[in-house]
Design an enzyme around this catalytic site. Structure first.
Site, PDB file in Angstrom:
ATOM      1  N   PHE A 114     -30.802 -13.779  -7.588  1.00 34.27           N
ATOM      2  CA  PHE A 114     -31.998 -12.960  -7.897  1.00 34.27           C
ATOM      3  C   PHE A 114     -32.923 -13.649  -8.911  1.00 34.27           C
ATOM      4  CE2 PHE A 114     -33.146  -9.284 -10.945  1.00 34.27           C
ATOM      5  CZ  PHE A 114     -34.426  -9.169 -10.441  1.00 34.27           C
ATOM      6  N   LEU A 164     -23.645 -20.557  -3.143  1.00 35.18           N
ATOM      7  CA  LEU A 164     -23.931 -19.596  -2.063  1.00 35.18           C
ATOM      8  C   LEU A 164     -22.755 -18.642  -1.868  1.00 35.18           C
ATOM      9  CD1 LEU A 164     -25.877 -21.769   0.571  1.00 35.18           C
ATOM     10  CD2 LEU A 164     -26.774 -20.395  -1.322  1.00 35.18           C
ATOM     11  N   THR A 185     -26.504 -12.517 -21.424  1.00 29.34           N
ATOM     12  CA  THR A 185     -26.875 -11.112 -21.173  1.00 29.34           C
ATOM     13  C   THR A 185     -26.702 -10.267 -22.428  1.00 29.34           C
ATOM     14  OG1 THR A 185     -26.133  -9.129 -19.997  1.00 29.34           O
ATOM     15  CG2 THR A 185     -24.498 -10.840 -20.285  1.00 29.34           C
ATOM     16  N   ASP A 186     -27.476  -9.186 -22.514  1.00 32.55           N
ATOM     17  CA  ASP A 186     -27.310  -8.266 -23.652  1.00 32.55           C
ATOM     18  C   ASP A 186     -25.959  -7.548 -23.597  1.00 32.55           C
ATOM     19  OD1 ASP A 186     -27.854  -6.579 -21.491  1.00 32.55           O
ATOM     20  OD2 ASP A 186     -29.431  -5.440 -22.509  1.00 32.55           O
ATOM     21  N   GLU A 187     -25.290  -7.589 -22.411  1.00 37.40           N
ATOM     22  CA  GLU A 187     -24.009  -6.872 -22.299  1.00 37.40           C
ATOM     23  C   GLU A 187     -22.920  -7.464 -23.190  1.00 37.40           C
ATOM     24  OE1 GLU A 187     -22.686  -5.674 -18.458  1.00 37.40           O
ATOM     25  OE2 GLU A 187     -24.695  -5.131 -17.811  1.00 37.40           O
ATOM     26  N   TYR A 222     -16.796  -8.621 -16.712  1.00 38.49           N
ATOM     27  CA  TYR A 222     -18.017  -9.425 -16.552  1.00 38.49           C
ATOM     28  C   TYR A 222     -18.578  -9.838 -17.918  1.00 38.49           C
ATOM     29  CZ  TYR A 222     -23.062 -10.214 -16.396  1.00 38.49           C
ATOM     30  OH  TYR A 222     -24.321 -10.730 -16.617  1.00 38.49           O
ATOM     31  N   SER A 223     -18.811  -8.856 -18.787  1.00 39.48           N
ATOM     32  CA  SER A 223     -19.455  -9.193 -20.066  1.00 39.48           C
ATOM     33  C   SER A 223     -18.520 -10.013 -20.951  1.00 39.48           C
ATOM     34  CB  SER A 223     -19.965  -7.944 -20.788  1.00 39.48           C
ATOM     35  OG  SER A 223     -18.965  -6.977 -20.922  1.00 39.48           O
ATOM     36  N   LYS A 255     -18.954 -13.526 -19.837  1.00 41.87           N
ATOM     37  CA  LYS A 255     -20.229 -14.077 -20.318  1.00 41.87           C
ATOM     38  C   LYS A 255     -20.146 -14.384 -21.818  1.00 41.87           C
ATOM     39  CE  LYS A 255     -23.698 -14.514 -18.315  1.00 41.87           C
ATOM     40  NZ  LYS A 255     -24.246 -15.621 -17.522  1.00 41.87           N
TER      41      LYS A 255
HETATM   42  P1  NAD Z   1     -27.031 -13.103  -8.888  1.00 37.51           P
HETATM   43  O1  NAD Z   1     -25.656 -12.562  -8.687  1.00 37.51           O
HETATM   44  O2  NAD Z   1     -28.156 -12.508  -8.111  1.00 37.51           O
HETATM   45  O3  NAD Z   1     -27.040 -14.674  -8.594  1.00 37.51           O
HETATM   46  C1  NAD Z   1     -26.021 -15.523  -9.021  1.00 37.51           C
HETATM   47  C2  NAD Z   1     -26.149 -16.836  -8.261  1.00 37.51           C
HETATM   48  O4  NAD Z   1     -25.133 -17.738  -8.743  1.00 37.51           O
HETATM   49  C3  NAD Z   1     -25.938 -16.714  -6.743  1.00 37.51           C
HETATM   50  O5  NAD Z   1     -26.920 -17.445  -6.042  1.00 37.51           O
HETATM   51  C4  NAD Z   1     -24.555 -17.312  -6.508  1.00 37.51           C
HETATM   52  O6  NAD Z   1     -24.396 -17.918  -5.225  1.00 37.51           O
HETATM   53  C5  NAD Z   1     -24.499 -18.349  -7.630  1.00 37.51           C
HETATM   54  N1  NAD Z   1     -23.106 -18.674  -8.005  1.00 37.51           N
HETATM   55  C6  NAD Z   1     -22.095 -17.825  -8.260  1.00 37.51           C
HETATM   56  N2  NAD Z   1     -20.968 -18.513  -8.563  1.00 37.51           N
HETATM   57  C7  NAD Z   1     -21.296 -19.827  -8.523  1.00 37.51           C
HETATM   58  C8  NAD Z   1     -20.579 -21.026  -8.765  1.00 37.51           C
HETATM   59  N3  NAD Z   1     -19.262 -21.005  -9.097  1.00 37.51           N
HETATM   60  N4  NAD Z   1     -21.222 -22.220  -8.663  1.00 37.51           N
HETATM   61  C9  NAD Z   1     -22.537 -22.250  -8.300  1.00 37.51           C
HETATM   62  N5  NAD Z   1     -23.264 -21.145  -8.047  1.00 37.51           N
HETATM   63  C10 NAD Z   1     -22.652 -19.947  -8.162  1.00 37.51           C
HETATM   64  O7  NAD Z   1     -27.297 -13.004 -10.453  1.00 37.51           O
HETATM   65  P2  NAD Z   1     -28.658 -12.707 -11.259  1.00 37.51           P
HETATM   66  O8  NAD Z   1     -28.824 -11.259 -11.409  1.00 37.51           O
HETATM   67  O9  NAD Z   1     -29.742 -13.533 -10.696  1.00 37.51           O
HETATM   68  O10 NAD Z   1     -28.232 -13.294 -12.690  1.00 37.51           O
HETATM   69  C11 NAD Z   1     -28.420 -14.668 -12.991  1.00 37.51           C
HETATM   70  C12 NAD Z   1     -27.908 -14.923 -14.387  1.00 37.51           C
HETATM   71  O11 NAD Z   1     -28.613 -14.126 -15.332  1.00 37.51           O
HETATM   72  C13 NAD Z   1     -26.428 -14.612 -14.584  1.00 37.51           C
HETATM   73  O12 NAD Z   1     -25.867 -15.610 -15.404  1.00 37.51           O
HETATM   74  C14 NAD Z   1     -26.428 -13.263 -15.280  1.00 37.51           C
HETATM   75  O13 NAD Z   1     -25.290 -13.130 -16.096  1.00 37.51           O
HETATM   76  C15 NAD Z   1     -27.699 -13.357 -16.101  1.00 37.51           C
HETATM   77  N6  NAD Z   1     -28.394 -12.095 -16.390  1.00 37.51           N
HETATM   78  C16 NAD Z   1     -28.712 -11.230 -15.377  1.00 37.51           C
HETATM   79  C17 NAD Z   1     -29.430 -10.083 -15.673  1.00 37.51           C
HETATM   80  C18 NAD Z   1     -29.832  -9.110 -14.590  1.00 37.51           C
HETATM   81  O14 NAD Z   1     -30.316  -8.026 -14.909  1.00 37.51           O
HETATM   82  N7  NAD Z   1     -29.690  -9.427 -13.322  1.00 37.51           N
HETATM   83  C19 NAD Z   1     -29.796  -9.802 -16.997  1.00 37.51           C
HETATM   84  C20 NAD Z   1     -29.424 -10.693 -18.009  1.00 37.51           C
HETATM   85  C21 NAD Z   1     -28.730 -11.852 -17.691  1.00 37.51           C
HETATM   86  O1  DAU Z   2     -28.026  -5.797 -19.095  1.00 35.58           O
HETATM   87  C1  DAU Z   2     -28.004  -6.963 -18.324  1.00 35.58           C
HETATM   88  C2  DAU Z   2     -27.072  -6.790 -17.144  1.00 35.58           C
HETATM   89  O2  DAU Z   2     -27.707  -5.889 -16.239  1.00 35.58           O
HETATM   90  C3  DAU Z   2     -26.733  -8.105 -16.454  1.00 35.58           C
HETATM   91  O3  DAU Z   2     -26.018  -8.918 -17.343  1.00 35.58           O
HETATM   92  C4  DAU Z   2     -25.905  -7.855 -15.179  1.00 35.58           C
HETATM   93  O4  DAU Z   2     -25.696  -9.071 -14.495  1.00 35.58           O
HETATM   94  C5  DAU Z   2     -26.674  -6.896 -14.291  1.00 35.58           C
HETATM   95  O5  DAU Z   2     -25.907  -6.598 -13.132  1.00 35.58           O
HETATM   96  C6  DAU Z   2     -27.010  -5.613 -15.043  1.00 35.58           C
HETATM   97  O6  DAU Z   2     -25.793  -4.870 -15.334  1.00 35.58           O
HETATM   98  P1  DAU Z   2     -25.743  -3.270 -15.223  1.00 35.58           P
HETATM   99  O7  DAU Z   2     -24.333  -2.869 -15.063  1.00 35.58           O
HETATM  100  O8  DAU Z   2     -26.537  -2.620 -16.296  1.00 35.58           O
HETATM  101  O9  DAU Z   2     -26.580  -3.088 -13.841  1.00 35.58           O
HETATM  102  P2  DAU Z   2     -26.327  -2.154 -12.554  1.00 35.58           P
HETATM  103  O10 DAU Z   2     -27.554  -2.284 -11.708  1.00 35.58           O
HETATM  104  O11 DAU Z   2     -25.005  -2.417 -11.918  1.00 35.58           O
HETATM  105  O12 DAU Z   2     -26.277  -0.704 -13.161  1.00 35.58           O
HETATM  106  C7  DAU Z   2     -27.369  -0.178 -13.907  1.00 35.58           C
HETATM  107  C8  DAU Z   2     -26.997   1.230 -14.322  1.00 35.58           C
HETATM  108  O13 DAU Z   2     -26.946   2.060 -13.163  1.00 35.58           O
HETATM  109  C9  DAU Z   2     -25.650   1.338 -14.968  1.00 35.58           C
HETATM  110  O14 DAU Z   2     -25.691   2.336 -15.992  1.00 35.58           O
HETATM  111  C10 DAU Z   2     -24.727   1.813 -13.838  1.00 35.58           C
HETATM  112  C11 DAU Z   2     -25.657   2.654 -12.991  1.00 35.58           C
HETATM  113  N1  DAU Z   2     -25.363   2.682 -11.537  1.00 35.58           N
HETATM  114  C12 DAU Z   2     -25.225   1.479 -10.880  1.00 35.58           C
HETATM  115  C13 DAU Z   2     -24.938   1.453  -9.545  1.00 35.58           C
HETATM  116  C14 DAU Z   2     -24.762   0.142  -8.815  1.00 35.58           C
HETATM  117  C15 DAU Z   2     -25.266   3.885 -10.858  1.00 35.58           C
HETATM  118  O15 DAU Z   2     -25.442   4.969 -11.453  1.00 35.58           O
HETATM  119  N2  DAU Z   2     -24.999   3.852  -9.523  1.00 35.58           N
HETATM  120  C16 DAU Z   2     -24.798   2.694  -8.818  1.00 35.58           C
HETATM  121  O16 DAU Z   2     -24.520   2.755  -7.600  1.00 35.58           O
END
Ligand code: NAD
Ligand code: DAU
Length: 337
Positions: A12, A36, A126-128, A151-152, A155
């Site tokens: 993403f 992938l 991540t803030d988590e 997960y957190s 990280k």
């Molecule tokens: P995502 O799950 O959408 O994408 C992760 C990508 O990493 C995928 O393309 C996957 O194929 C690749 N990947 C997984 N394992 C791998 C490996 N062993 N080697 C190479 N590639 C690998 O995640 P995202 O939401 O885009 O998050 C990206 C980064 O940002 C993560 O490190 C996550 O912890 C951090 N982050 C995400 C959020 C959020 O809200 N999505 C917020 C803060 C930080």
């Molecule tokens: O804060 C940063 C983090 O945000 C990143 O580090 C993570 O990679 C990212 O996945 C995200 O984590 P969250 O757990 O906050 O995101 P998620 O979208 O899974 O959930 C957001 C909130 O919604 C959380 O309070 C759980 C709730 N939820 C989630 C799902 C999937 C629901 O109520 N129903 C659901 O089906």
């Protein structure tokens, strides 16, 4: 030519960042390295696939032989490490791959980048890692780490390794800790894209617990601009929090999505809470605002409207994902709730 290695660029945030960098820096070579997994999708990059400054390498950041060969055969100037297992619920179902990728993968990258001498290594965290807040207060860079999910915790483990490579070896690493992102190409297992997709298909919208958990949402392009600032101007050894001062309760977001799509609130289904569910996240981003002159440009109103429109106009992208592997996971995750 400057060469930037971006890991996890088929996910993403990574795919948004790859596109952002290619558009802004025509003199940069972008190497996208991604395993992938179920979350990596090259369709998210179809529009830039033929860009001569872009290349893709399929592989695992935890595969030492492969990673060493990538560094040996490319003159990599900087690394931005997005690659991770990123979904909290999946980490509750099985933690091992989170440790393998998020901890061992990061350590493998650190060793290879140290051996070849990169200028900058940005660890996207991540803030988590800070755990959960009560009704008031904000996470600052000085907040102690207290991760609550596998997960957190993985990280946080990676963050501590990155920190140690700076302290021990003077390795030029920087850590970013961002709040929840939303926007195009967000995998439809996460709250916002899942609720949009389910609403569009008139399926139940599963809200965990009482729906009153709070997340601090940031539009993905604002996150990309922040990482760009950190990559070019961040100080080695520092941590930068990134967030939009945009706290929302889950249930309010779900209701907003239903309203925007003209769907009934009767689609909302309250389901069993996530174990160890963090109650509230809120980021104090004043350090990156003052030191690197960054601030978000998107409001939640404009960002969520763009996001909903993107999912309405790009149904094939998420409908293909919602078949196959994703569907199996979906059944496992929700069948008991
Ligand atoms: P995502 O799950 O959408 O994408 C992760 C990508 O990493 C995928 O393309 C996957 O194929 C690749 N990947 C997984 N394992 C791998 C490996 N062993 N080697 C190479 N590639 C690998 O995640 P995202 O939401 O885009 O998050 C990206 C980064 O940002 C993560 O490190 C996550 O912890 C951090 N982050 C995400 C959020 C959020 O809200 N999505 C917020 C803060 C930080
Ligand atoms: O804060 C940063 C983090 O945000 C990143 O580090 C993570 O990679 C990212 O996945 C995200 O984590 P969250 O757990 O906050 O995101 P998620 O979208 O899974 O959930 C957001 C909130 O919604 C959380 O309070 C759980 C709730 N939820 C989630 C799902 C999937 C629901 O109520 N129903 C659901 O089906």
């Amino acid at each position: 030519m400057t060469t930037i290695l971006i890991t996890g660029g088929a996910g993403f945030i990574g795919s948004n960042f790859v596109r952002y960098m290619l558009a802004l820096y025509p003199a940069y070579k972008i190497l996208n390295l991604d395993k992938l997994t179920y979350a990596g999708n090259l369709e998210s990059l179809a529009d830039i696939d033929s860009n001569p400054n872009y290349s893709f390498l399929k592989g695992d950041i935890a595969d030492r032989t492969f990673i060493e060969s990538v560094f040996a055969s490319n003159a990599i100037d900087s690394v931005v490490n997005f690659a991770a297992e990123s979904h909290v619920d999946r980490s509750i179902l099985g933690a091992r791959v989170f440790v393998e990728t998020n901890v061992l993968g990061t350590q493998t990258l650190l060793d290879a980048a140290k051996a070849t001498g990169v200028e900058k290594f940005v660890q996207v965290s991540t803030d988590e890692v800070y755990g959960s807040l009560g009704a008031t207060g904000y996470f600052t860079e000085a907040t102690p780490l207290a991760p609550n999910s596998p997960y957190s915790a993985s990280k946080a483990g990676a963050d501590l390794l990155v920190r140690s490579y700076f302290e021990t070896f003077g390795f030029p690493a920087v850590i970013t800790r961002c709040s929840n992102n939303y926007g195009p190409y967000h995998f439809p297992e996460k709250l916002i894209p899942l609720m949009i997709a389910n609403a569009l298909e008139d399926k139940p919208l599963p809200v965990y617990g009482d729906g009153l958990n709070v997340r601090d949402w940031l539009y993905v392009e604002d996150h990309c601009r922040a990482i760009d600032k950190v990559l070019h101007h961040g100080k080695a050894g520092e941590v930068y929090n990134i967030g939009g001062r945009n706290e929302q309760k889950n249930i309010d977001i779900v209701r907003l999505i239903l309203r925007e799509l003209g769907k009934p609130e009767s689609l909302i289904t309250f389901v069993k809470d996530r174990p160890g569910h963090d109650r509230r996240y809120a980021i104090d981003a004043s350090k990156i605002q003052h030191d690197l002159n960054w601030q978000p440009t998107e409001t939640f109103e404009t960002g969520i409207a763009k996001t909903i429109a993107w999912y309405v106009n790009n149904r094939p992208w998420w409908q293909r994902i919602r078949s196959g592997d994703y569907q199996k996971y979906y059944e496992l995750q929700y069948e008991k709730r």
